[in-house]
Motif scaffolding. Sequence first.
Motif, PDB file in Angstrom:
ATOM      1  N   GLN A 141       0.829  -1.217   0.000  1.00  0.00           N
ATOM      2  CA  GLN A 141       0.000   0.000   0.000  1.00  0.00           C
ATOM      3  C   GLN A 141       0.860   1.261   0.000  1.00  0.00           C
ATOM      4  N   GLY A 142       2.126   1.114  -0.228  1.00  0.00           N
ATOM      5  CA  GLY A 142       3.010   2.273  -0.199  1.00  0.00           C
ATOM      6  C   GLY A 142       3.967   2.174   0.978  1.00  0.00           C
ATOM      7  N   PRO A 143       4.915   3.120   1.079  1.00  0.00           N
ATOM      8  CA  PRO A 143       6.008   3.011   2.043  1.00  0.00           C
ATOM      9  C   PRO A 143       5.586   3.120   3.504  1.00  0.00           C
ATOM     10  N   GLY A 144       4.435   3.726   3.793  1.00  0.00           N
ATOM     11  CA  GLY A 144       4.080   3.941   5.198  1.00  0.00           C
ATOM     12  C   GLY A 144       3.329   2.789   5.850  1.00  0.00           C
ATOM     13  N   GLN A 145       3.113   1.719   5.126  1.00  0.00           N
ATOM     14  CA  GLN A 145       2.277   0.632   5.657  1.00  0.00           C
ATOM     15  C   GLN A 145       2.953  -0.713   5.424  1.00  0.00           C
ATOM     16  N   THR A 481      -6.597  -9.864   7.861  1.00  0.00           N
ATOM     17  CA  THR A 481      -5.658  -8.876   7.323  1.00  0.00           C
ATOM     18  C   THR A 481      -5.099  -8.058   8.483  1.00  0.00           C
ATOM     19  N   VAL A 482      -3.798  -7.914   8.508  1.00  0.00           N
ATOM     20  CA  VAL A 482      -3.126  -7.111   9.538  1.00  0.00           C
ATOM     21  C   VAL A 482      -2.401  -5.975   8.830  1.00  0.00           C
ATOM     22  N   SER A 483      -2.619  -4.748   9.316  1.00  0.00           N
ATOM     23  CA  SER A 483      -1.959  -3.616   8.693  1.00  0.00           C
ATOM     24  C   SER A 483      -1.205  -2.827   9.755  1.00  0.00           C
ATOM     25  N   LEU A 484       0.059  -2.593   9.523  1.00  0.00           N
ATOM     26  CA  LEU A 484       0.924  -1.911  10.478  1.00  0.00           C
ATOM     27  C   LEU A 484       1.356  -0.576   9.888  1.00  0.00           C
ATOM     28  N   GLY A 485       1.083   0.508  10.637  1.00  0.00           N
ATOM     29  CA  GLY A 485       1.537   1.821  10.168  1.00  0.00           C
ATOM     30  C   GLY A 485       3.006   2.002  10.502  1.00  0.00           C
ATOM     31  N   LEU A 486       3.820   2.341   9.506  1.00  0.00           N
ATOM     32  CA  LEU A 486       5.266   2.475   9.717  1.00  0.00           C
ATOM     33  C   LEU A 486       5.699   3.933   9.849  1.00  0.00           C
ATOM     34  N   ALA A 487       4.821   4.848   9.421  1.00  0.00           N
ATOM     35  CA  ALA A 487       5.178   6.260   9.474  1.00  0.00           C
ATOM     36  C   ALA A 487       4.144   6.981  10.322  1.00  0.00           C
ATOM     37  N   PRO A 488       4.513   8.151  10.929  1.00  0.00           N
ATOM     38  CA  PRO A 488       3.522   8.900  11.704  1.00  0.00           C
ATOM     39  C   PRO A 488       2.311   9.222  10.835  1.00  0.00           C
ATOM     40  N   GLN A 489       1.132   9.008  11.361  1.00  0.00           N
ATOM     41  CA  GLN A 489      -0.101   9.255  10.596  1.00  0.00           C
ATOM     42  C   GLN A 489      -0.727  10.566  11.052  1.00  0.00           C
ATOM     43  N   GLU A 490      -1.374  11.251  10.124  1.00  0.00           N
ATOM     44  CA  GLU A 490      -2.140  12.429  10.530  1.00  0.00           C
ATOM     45  C   GLU A 490      -3.445  11.940  11.112  1.00  0.00           C
ATOM     46  N   LEU A 491      -3.776  12.380  12.322  1.00  0.00           N
ATOM     47  CA  LEU A 491      -5.018  11.929  12.945  1.00  0.00           C
ATOM     48  C   LEU A 491      -6.181  12.758  12.409  1.00  0.00           C
TER      49      LEU A 491
END
Length: 493
Positions: A141-145, A481-491
Amino acid sequence: MTNETLDAVGGASRGAERFDHWIDGWGAAPVGGAYRPTTSPVDRSVSFEIADGDGRDVDAAAVAASSARHAWAATSTAERSDLLRAVGTAVRENLDGLVEAEIAETGKLVAHARAEMLSCADYFEYYAAVVRTMHGETIDQGPGQHTYTRHEPFGVVGIIAPWNGPLNQASRGIAPALAAGNTVIVKPSEFTSAATLRFARLASAAGLPHGVLNVVTGTGPAAGAALVRHDAVRKVTFTGSVPTGQVIAGIAAERVIPLTLELGGKSPLVVFGDADLDRAALAAATTTLMNSGQVCSATTRLIVERSAQDALLGRVSAILEQKQPGVDFGPIITEPQFEKVLGFFESAAEAGATALTGGACYRQGAAASGRYIAPTVYKDVTPDMRIAREEIFGPVLVSLPFDGFDEAITLANDTEYGLAAAVWTGDVARGLRAAHLIEAGQVAVNGGVMTQETPFGGYKRSGYGREKGAAAVYEYTQVKTVSLGLAPQELVS
Ligand SMILES: NC(=O)c1ccc[n+]([C@@H]2O[C@H](COP(=O)([O-])OP(=O)(O)OC[C@H]3O[C@@H](n4cnc5c(N)ncnc54)[C@H](O)[C@@H]3O)[C@@H](O)[C@H]2O)c1
Ligand SMILES: C[N+](C)(C)CCCC=O
């Protein structure tokens, strides 16, 4: 045929060994205290006393299977693989006891019972290998996930088995269900439970932890329905008749649990005039005799090019007329099924079909004391006759002539079922074209074989879901499905 021969294949004059349920790694007497006899189809003598369970016994098995499920799901695939292989080895090393139990209740020929038990070992060894190939997927899904899927077990799986290949059919579900990390409760047919109970003991002795495999015996409406209804049971695999499958599908729909349905068939054997008629005749005779026609995928609806019909039927009848009960083929396993096959003979006679050979049970000699039916070939059959439309589940071949490829396919598909088909032709391209047009889950062209590695299941009213083959292990899993955020997310406020 002599009584001695019948004894050799069926085991008369034996004591009635008593079998309890197998729950949490131990024999468990039925809560209600009742046992029911199973009988030998060879001479109708009592074979065993089997625990006659109900919902209370299912409750006990469900507690055991639920308690064991987390630890079993947490084992590594390598550990499960090793244990499944050990179960396969245990089957091979204890073949005689399993064969003896299976024969005592089914009357199968020794060679056939041995082959079925060896195929049971194959299921465990095959899924021991498959489990080590199980995998999810990663989704970019791109570099942040970092996102991936896991195939997780359902928890407790219920397996309801029929009487025609008792342990073999149960193993087809038990092996992949365990491989995928589920614990299992099996409900064998009330007519044929002993081999499955012996197998469960062997599997425990081979190292399966207590509670991972449980067997509750009893009738369908008492023990079987309680299993499908039980809150702890999260997936069911049912192998049996369409009417029972419909009842179970109703309960599963109410409970919203997944179901694999392996039901009946009325499978076509299509023979074109350019086929090798000797090989086609042998195939037709073999499918008629195999387990005395008590095979869900038996291709006993012979659809033959009109110009070849007499030549083919002559060959098939000649083969079948040489076969001896108890030597070349076994009996009909249950009394209700025996009566049902005889009922088909009455219906065929009334409808005007011609029996080229057979058409009756044995009324004289040693075979008369058992449930033996003479191998039968019908000609002058029309597509509307009961013998052409309904599953007979006996050694009965029904012949329908065709003119031209299109009519062959139309007749092959003129059935509510869609389990299997066979095609014989001298033109391979035509054989494959027919295979693609026939509505069935498996089609064998010119003697192609199906094994543990080949997916198996029905089209139309023959059921849904697939067993056998590597993919079947995933039928015993649910995808997470497990999704891990790797970069700070905007809330998002
Ligand atoms: N597709 C396949 O793989 C396959 C394989 C073998 C047999 N079959 C089919 O099975 C049929 C013969 O087997 P059978 O006579 O044992 O079938 P069946 O439907 O009578 O019984 C099958 C199992 O279901 C149980 N049962 C019966 N009523 C029940 C209920 N209300 N709730 C829960 N369980 C119940 C029985 O006790 C038995 O264990 C044939 O139609 C054959 O084609 C299909
Ligand atoms: C009885 N056999 C040989 C195991 C085949 C069963 C397959 C479907 O009834």
